[in-house]
Design an enzyme around this catalytic site. Sequence first.
Site, short mmCIF file in Angstrom:
data_model
loop_
_atom_site.label_atom_id
_atom_site.label_comp_id
_atom_site.label_asym_id
_atom_site.label_seq_id
_atom_site.Cartn_x
_atom_site.Cartn_y
_atom_site.Cartn_z
N CYS A 13 0.83 -1.21 0.00
CA CYS A 13 0.00 0.00 0.00
C CYS A 13 0.86 1.25 0.00
O CYS A 13 1.89 1.32 0.67
CB CYS A 13 -0.89 0.02 1.23
SG CYS A 13 -2.02 -1.36 1.29
N ARG A 26 5.53 0.13 -6.50
CA ARG A 26 5.56 -0.73 -5.31
C ARG A 26 4.62 -1.92 -5.45
O ARG A 26 4.69 -2.85 -4.64
CB ARG A 26 5.17 0.09 -4.08
CG ARG A 26 6.15 1.18 -3.78
CD ARG A 26 5.53 2.23 -2.88
NE ARG A 26 5.18 1.67 -1.60
CZ ARG A 26 5.86 1.88 -0.48
NH1 ARG A 26 6.93 2.62 -0.51
NH2 ARG A 26 5.48 1.35 0.66
N TRP A 66 -2.68 -2.76 -1.80
CA TRP A 66 -2.22 -4.13 -2.08
C TRP A 66 -3.00 -5.00 -1.11
O TRP A 66 -2.81 -4.93 0.10
CB TRP A 66 -0.72 -4.22 -1.82
CG TRP A 66 -0.10 -5.53 -2.18
CD1 TRP A 66 0.28 -5.95 -3.42
CD2 TRP A 66 0.23 -6.60 -1.28
NE1 TRP A 66 0.82 -7.22 -3.35
CE2 TRP A 66 0.81 -7.64 -2.05
CE3 TRP A 66 0.10 -6.79 0.09
CZ2 TRP A 66 1.26 -8.83 -1.49
CZ3 TRP A 66 0.55 -7.99 0.66
CH2 TRP A 66 1.12 -8.99 -0.14
N ASN A 123 -1.80 1.74 5.55
CA ASN A 123 -0.88 0.69 5.11
C ASN A 123 -0.54 -0.13 6.34
O ASN A 123 -0.10 0.43 7.35
CB ASN A 123 0.39 1.32 4.52
CG ASN A 123 1.45 0.28 4.18
OD1 ASN A 123 1.14 -0.90 4.01
ND2 ASN A 123 2.70 0.72 4.08
N GLY A 124 -0.76 -1.44 6.29
CA GLY A 124 -0.44 -2.28 7.45
C GLY A 124 -1.55 -3.30 7.67
O GLY A 124 -2.41 -3.49 6.81
N GLU A 132 18.38 -17.37 -7.23
CA GLU A 132 17.95 -16.06 -7.71
C GLU A 132 17.39 -16.14 -9.14
O GLU A 132 16.38 -15.50 -9.45
CB GLU A 132 19.14 -15.08 -7.63
CG GLU A 132 18.87 -13.68 -8.15
CD GLU A 132 17.75 -12.93 -7.46
OE1 GLU A 132 17.23 -13.41 -6.44
OE2 GLU A 132 17.34 -11.88 -7.96
N LYS A 151 13.59 -15.04 -10.08
CA LYS A 151 13.28 -14.05 -11.11
C LYS A 151 12.28 -14.63 -12.10
O LYS A 151 11.33 -13.96 -12.49
CB LYS A 151 14.55 -13.62 -11.89
CG LYS A 151 15.50 -12.68 -11.20
CD LYS A 151 15.00 -11.27 -11.00
CE LYS A 151 14.28 -11.14 -9.71
NZ LYS A 151 15.00 -10.93 -8.51
N GLU A 156 8.80 -14.84 -10.59
CA GLU A 156 8.19 -13.53 -10.33
C GLU A 156 7.58 -12.91 -11.57
O GLU A 156 6.50 -12.33 -11.50
CB GLU A 156 9.25 -12.56 -9.78
CG GLU A 156 9.63 -12.83 -8.36
CD GLU A 156 10.51 -11.72 -7.79
OE1 GLU A 156 11.61 -11.53 -8.31
OE2 GLU A 156 10.08 -11.06 -6.85
N HIS A 216 18.66 -36.32 -5.11
CA HIS A 216 17.98 -36.69 -3.86
C HIS A 216 16.48 -36.38 -3.92
O HIS A 216 15.82 -36.33 -2.89
CB HIS A 216 18.62 -35.96 -2.68
CG HIS A 216 20.05 -36.35 -2.47
ND1 HIS A 216 20.42 -37.59 -2.01
CD2 HIS A 216 21.20 -35.67 -2.71
CE1 HIS A 216 21.75 -37.67 -1.96
NE2 HIS A 216 22.25 -36.51 -2.39
N LYS A 236 6.65 -4.22 -4.27
CA LYS A 236 8.07 -3.92 -4.28
C LYS A 236 8.64 -3.96 -2.87
O LYS A 236 9.74 -4.43 -2.64
CB LYS A 236 8.29 -2.55 -4.92
CG LYS A 236 9.75 -2.09 -4.97
CD LYS A 236 10.55 -2.93 -5.94
CE LYS A 236 12.02 -2.58 -5.97
NZ LYS A 236 12.81 -3.72 -6.49
O1 M6R Z 1 13.54 -4.42 -0.08
P1 M6R Z 1 14.08 -5.77 0.35
O2 M6R Z 1 15.40 -6.08 -0.24
O3 M6R Z 1 14.06 -5.93 1.84
O4 M6R Z 1 13.03 -6.79 -0.24
C1 M6R Z 1 13.15 -8.16 0.00
C2 M6R Z 1 12.25 -8.95 -0.92
O5 M6R Z 1 10.92 -8.60 -0.71
C3 M6R Z 1 12.59 -8.70 -2.39
O6 M6R Z 1 13.93 -9.00 -2.66
C4 M6R Z 1 11.70 -9.54 -3.31
O7 M6R Z 1 11.99 -10.91 -3.16
C5 M6R Z 1 11.84 -9.07 -4.74
N1 M6R Z 1 10.56 -9.06 -5.37
C6 M6R Z 1 12.80 -9.88 -5.54
O8 M6R Z 1 12.78 -9.60 -6.89
#
Ligand code: M6R
Length: 610
Positions: A2, A27, A75, A101-102, A483, A487, A490, A506, A605
């Site tokens: 949010c 965000r 959000w 937000n929260g 990673e 990606k 996501e 395994h 974000k």
């Molecule tokens: O802002 P931060 O680095 O604390 O965020 C951590 C994760 O939320 C962030 O890396 C998330 O996994 C991303 N969407 C990765 O692309």
Amino acid sequence: MCGIIGYLGDKNAKTVLIEGLRALEYRGYDSAGLAVFDRAGEVFIRKTEGKVKDLERYSASLSAEYSSGIAHTRWATHGEATGINAHPHTSSDGRVILIHNGIIENYMPLKKKLESEGARFQSETDTEVIAELISKFYESGRLIEAVASALANVQGSYGLAVMARDMPGTIVGARNGSPLVVGIGDSCLSIASDRNALPACARRIFYLDDGELVHLGAEGYRTISLANVETTKEVEDFHREIQHSDRAGYPHYMLKEIFEQPGTIADCYRGRILPQEGLARLGGLDPLDERLHDFRRIIITACGTSWHAALVGEYLIEELAGIAVEVEYASEFRYRNPIIDAHTLVLVISQSGETADTLAALREAKMRGAAVAGIVNATGSTIAREAGCGIYVHAGLEKSVASTKAFTSQVIALFLFALRLARMTKLSSDQGIRYLAELVSLPRKIENILNRAEEIRAIAGVFRGKSNCLYLGRGIQFPVALEGALKLKEVSYIHAEGYPAAEMKHGPIALIEPDMPVVVVASRCGVYEKVISNIEEIRARRGMVIAITTEGNEGIRRHVDHVFYIPEIDEALSPILTVIPLQLLAYYIAVAKGHDPDMPRNLAKSVTVE
Ligand code: M6R
């Protein structure tokens, strides 16, 4: 997550708020809304499912001059992404208007009680309960007191901006766990969840602390604690970061940020290295200087991509400096009973500096007496401020929800930190000099990879119609495999898992079927031959292997279906080069599938709720 923006001033509030919402769009959100007061003091509320452009269209009929207002991107946490659940929410008597937000954890019992007293709720949200509660305490002209009284009954996290129908020139903000920053200008006051959303008139800023409220009005601002005690704030000049917020000709922020990496990683080490002495200088860690010799153990805690950077950091610190490192998910660390003594350093990594779990882990570590330091991108963020010392990674504003350039800069920061520690213990100046020579060769080598992005785009084509894949790597490449898989998940919504290559037999090997893509990070390293054996195990089951390997390794072509070469680099720095083709791969696959990689579904974000 949010986003919040509030404004009082001489510009048209509707225009300022919409601009603020646009700055918050990156965000991640699913609905948006605003409440604006015209010069006669009448309030107008518009909210809708969808994007800020939908809200703009929906509120086109609001064509008057508006002097104040609040606006929100939502959000969804409690209740679906609908116009009714979008913020602002009003109390059932219409007197209180609020954005949040929260998460309000005790909203159910509060809701039941308020309903039994006659309240009628429109939405499924936890937020509407706070509006109702504030109205219960509200006496005309005393909004901040009503907000404080209401919040005394609330458990959970919040960043709030509240207005009252009969006080059009007043905004009250309150914070507990979700960020809020106040902007001050000659003819305006504003409040936002992210300083990048503040209007251009904001010349000075201050951050609200947890348990603090702010009153913005014609007479200026004042802050109080929840117990109604005046607080004083440190106001700082606000020099807006050069935003580079346009896409600079790139179709998406994600691609732009991937291509920025030669520059962003140089920004991270520039001014911090002494190449002739093989040393790294990290001024932000000066407060820990005298204790650096004493640390026997380092815990690194983070979430998501930052957690993957932490795993690379574990290899770097253990390998270079010989100090034991443990990497913890911040979300787990906060609820475990971590063993911390006077010889433990806790490093907290976050791009946004606002991730709720990471912030909670930082607080837990501090509460237990640990020395803490942050590795953060967003300057002035809560984690950066509360850590008290650390390393800014200087990657610049990262707009794409899928983190790319922040990851590589975090790894550089960890490398510099490892080198700093190592030179105090077991690394000679010659070795340090060699490492730094490798470091400064990175921008050129990244450019070499980016210049061949079309090769990756071609490989992306083989993922057409695929719904599952594996990413494998060993040693320092294992976090890169994780990673790469993250990606892909996501932005393309293809199911992907990252595994240490040897773990495949395994269990995950059961998944392999003909033509299933398996991405193997097989740069030349100590266990290269073993990685080749793992590749053969995949081939024996007719999986399709895509290898990322080092230039000159022609022999690998015999074992794989597709190959992408990265320039030679010391193994310690190789994750910076191996991750870039994986970022590009995820990007091109997402685009080929018709997805917008900058706005992945369900993602935010900065995850400012638990
Ligand atoms: O802002 P931060 O680095 O604390 O965020 C951590 C994760 O939320 C962030 O890396 C998330 O996994 C991303 N969407 C990765 O692309």
